[in-house]
Motif scaffolding. Sequence first.
Motif, PDB file in Angstrom:
ATOM      1  N   PRO A 175       0.803  -1.234   0.000  1.00  0.00           N
ATOM      2  CA  PRO A 175       0.000   0.000   0.000  1.00  0.00           C
ATOM      3  C   PRO A 175       0.830   1.274   0.000  1.00  0.00           C
ATOM      4  N   LEU A 214       1.552   2.484  -3.586  1.00  0.00           N
ATOM      5  CA  LEU A 214       0.427   2.682  -4.501  1.00  0.00           C
ATOM      6  C   LEU A 214       0.384   4.130  -4.972  1.00  0.00           C
ATOM      7  N   ASP A 273      -1.021   7.583  -7.157  1.00  0.00           N
ATOM      8  CA  ASP A 273      -2.276   8.234  -7.494  1.00  0.00           C
ATOM      9  C   ASP A 273      -2.643   7.833  -8.919  1.00  0.00           C
ATOM     10  N   PRO A 274      -3.840   7.242  -9.129  1.00  0.00           N
ATOM     11  CA  PRO A 274      -4.218   6.824 -10.483  1.00  0.00           C
ATOM     12  C   PRO A 274      -4.134   7.943 -11.515  1.00  0.00           C
ATOM     13  N   ALA A 291      -4.841   0.712 -10.096  1.00  0.00           N
ATOM     14  CA  ALA A 291      -4.588   1.562  -8.937  1.00  0.00           C
ATOM     15  C   ALA A 291      -5.895   2.059  -8.325  1.00  0.00           C
ATOM     16  N   THR A 292      -6.871   2.368  -9.166  1.00  0.00           N
ATOM     17  CA  THR A 292      -8.172   2.820  -8.663  1.00  0.00           C
ATOM     18  C   THR A 292      -8.863   1.713  -7.875  1.00  0.00           C
ATOM     19  N   ALA A 331      -7.438  -0.775  -6.378  1.00  0.00           N
ATOM     20  CA  ALA A 331      -6.678  -0.991  -5.147  1.00  0.00           C
ATOM     21  C   ALA A 331      -7.025   0.059  -4.090  1.00  0.00           C
ATOM     22  N   ARG A 332      -7.130   1.317  -4.506  1.00  0.00           N
ATOM     23  CA  ARG A 332      -7.480   2.378  -3.564  1.00  0.00           C
ATOM     24  C   ARG A 332      -8.874   2.170  -2.989  1.00  0.00           C
ATOM     25  N   GLU A 333      -9.809   1.749  -3.822  1.00  0.00           N
ATOM     26  CA  GLU A 333     -11.164   1.476  -3.344  1.00  0.00           C
ATOM     27  C   GLU A 333     -11.161   0.345  -2.320  1.00  0.00           C
ATOM     28  N   LEU A 371      -8.642  -0.675  -0.371  1.00  0.00           N
ATOM     29  CA  LEU A 371      -8.015  -0.236   0.881  1.00  0.00           C
ATOM     30  C   LEU A 371      -8.973   0.636   1.683  1.00  0.00           C
ATOM     31  N   ALA A 372      -9.692   1.496   0.994  1.00  0.00           N
ATOM     32  CA  ALA A 372     -10.646   2.365   1.680  1.00  0.00           C
ATOM     33  C   ALA A 372     -11.779   1.564   2.322  1.00  0.00           C
TER      34      ALA A 372
END
Length: 281
Positions: free
Chosen positions: A108, A111, A113-114, A233-234, A236-238, A240-241
Amino acid sequence: MDPLNKHVFDRLERFYDAVPRDVAGAEEHGGLVLFVREGNGWPFYARPRLDASEPPSLADVASVRERQRKLGLPEAFEWVHETTPDLLAVARSAGLHVLEAPLMVLDPSALPDPATLSDAAVRVLAADSPGFAADVAARRAVAAVAFAAAGTATGEAGPAERDAAVTELELAALDEERARIGDGRRISALAGTSTEGALSSGMAMRVDDVAEIAGVATLPAARRRGLGAALTATLARELLAAGTDLVFLSAGSEEIARVYLRVGFRRIGTACIAEPAALIP
């Protein structure tokens, strides 16, 4: 097996075993379990049993394949080499072709920024959106065209071929997709532009705090623009959130794995995917 990764591999095994169970029955064949989907939808695989005391044998593989043929299912097997190392030789001796795919987990902290990876917009599908059915159909059409020309090389197939590949979804499949997105078990995304439409697609499957990103695909005509990286990446961010602390994927090749390295994934092992050699071009 690397002792530092043993806990991760154990979590992956539980994930692989859990994903099919809400829509499929489980049949045990010695050291293997075959998941048989109940109703229509993408067919599942056979894989090593979580509680098996012995590694799968050649007889176990033969028993599963006979059952798959009887049911009209693909003769598909999946496993993690580091967890079940003996199965590679067994599968090959049974005449199966084995794809050895880089198995990668997300760091993480690495990771990006997309928005720094592509100039195209990435959109996460919403289950309550009026355009949800069209979005799901577009995601599947992009994948169908892209995987017909697998790899990272650019090609001719683009939006016109995507539009020709769009099919009307069965109501049951759409309802299942909506339910899985609604309760957080699935995240789907599209990347593209206002003029070209959807150019890249992908999804993630989530069980508790473990998730797999899968099906990331970009139309051949739109490759080398960072779309797959931005979409990954998007997702993955979703994840993690949403509280996911182990995000992983299997890359189709070493070349494709290099795309995921840019997104913060690192290789920890090998995911094996086996099918009859006669089906390989």
